[in-house]
Design an enzyme around this catalytic site. Structure first.
Site, short mmCIF file in Angstrom:
data_model
loop_
_atom_site.label_atom_id
_atom_site.label_comp_id
_atom_site.label_asym_id
_atom_site.label_seq_id
_atom_site.Cartn_x
_atom_site.Cartn_y
_atom_site.Cartn_z
N GLY A 267 -3.95 11.73 -8.08
CA GLY A 267 -2.86 10.99 -7.45
C GLY A 267 -2.69 9.61 -8.02
N LYS B 194 3.92 1.56 -3.74
CA LYS B 194 3.52 0.98 -5.01
C LYS B 194 4.50 1.29 -6.14
CE LYS B 194 -1.36 0.85 -3.74
NZ LYS B 194 -2.74 1.21 -4.10
N THR C 150 0.86 -1.18 0.00
CA THR C 150 0.00 0.00 0.00
C THR C 150 0.89 1.23 0.00
OG1 THR C 150 -1.90 1.04 1.10
CG2 THR C 150 -0.24 0.01 2.53
N GLY D 233 -9.55 13.73 -8.33
CA GLY D 233 -8.20 13.53 -7.83
C GLY D 233 -7.25 13.14 -8.94
#
Length: 280
Positions: free
Chosen positions: A136, A76, A72, A134
């Site tokens: 990200g 990554k 997580t 978003g």
């Protein structure tokens, strides 16, 4: 008479874990343990707090007893670099959330499939237009998931639209028209909204209602607390919690750890999924 030579017992690769920072909140150990019980596997799955700077050394420290890792944030991209081979979703997104260990480390992105499977469970199997909230790391997985659902156009809504340059380039690679706008500039209606914003994000005043009015169904990757502020504002349209993604990306991870293929079902997979869902 010759002295018998001791034969070393074969090492069983039965250790697994989720790594990240922070990690104490992770539901992955409970999900995996539930699945392994149904499958009759004597595997151990734990958790470890590892930041990006410590990742390479921690990975090098694993021995032959280790079968795989779930990754997580913020690991990554580190896992992507560590993998000797990668599946198509990992190559497209530049992110790996699953490592299958062995002589050569294989990397996978099961987040994309987790989004697709969670939406399919809610009856959404195709879409023409998507708005992603978003810009990200999760937004890249959302964009590839949109492509897998047949989307022709994607709008990125972000506080800083300039951060979407990589997503626009990814859209060109996979044949989807992608444009970026500020979060409070909701230009057109869309079939599906995929929110990749961190839990607890407060949107600009009026933005949530405007997004809901023109956003179609909502998939919100956040799930704690639930409902999110965005989900609460969505009205009567279909709303899908990020718990579905969490569940189904883990199912695909377990397929990888079990037989190396994220798309091939587990033995008695319905019972496995039911046991995992019960611990969420």
């Amino acid at each position: 008479m010759p002295i018998p030579t001791a034969v070393a017992e074969p090492v069983t690769a039965s250790y697994l874990a989720v790594w990240g920072d922070p990690i104490a909140h992770s539901k992955s150990p409970a999900l995996h343990a539930a699945a392994y019980r149904v499958l009759g596997l004597d595997w151990e799955y734990g958790r470890r707090q590892v930041d990006a700077a410590a990742f390479a050394e921690a990975l090098d420290g694993l021995d032959a007893r280790w079968r795989g890792l779930s990754l997580t944030m913020p690991l990554k991209e580190e896992a992507f670099r560590a993998a000797a081979s990668r599946d198509a979703h990992a190559e497209l997104t530049g992110a790996v959330n699953t490592l299958l260990l062995g002589d050569a480390i294989a990397g996978y992105n099961t987040d994309v499939g987790g989004i697709v499977d969670a939406l399919a469970e809610a009856g959404i199997t195709e879409t023409r237009s998507v708005r992603i909230l978003g810009a990200g790391a999760t937004a890249a997985s959302a964009l590839v998931a949109a492509a897998d659902l047949g989307a022709e156009s994607v709008e990125i809504s972000a506080r800083r639209p300039e951060r979407a340059a990589g997503l626009i380039a990814l859209g060109e690679r996979i044949g989807i028209s992608v444009e970026a706008r500020p979060l409070d500039d909701v230009a057109a209606e869309t079939d599906l909204t995929i929110a990749t914003l961190p839990s607890g994000t407060v949107l600009p005043e009026g933005a949530a209602s405007a997004l809901a009015a023109r956003g179609g169904a909502l998939f919100d990757a956040a799930y704690a607390p639930w409902p999110s502020a965005l989900a609460a504002a969505w009205g009567g349209a279909t709303v899908v919690s990020g718990l579905g993604m969490l569940l189904h990306q883990a199912v695909r991870q377990i397929r990888i750890f079990h037989h190396g293929d994220p798309s091939t079902a587990l033995p008695d997979e319905a019972a496995v999924v039911a046991a995992m869902r019960a611990v969420l």
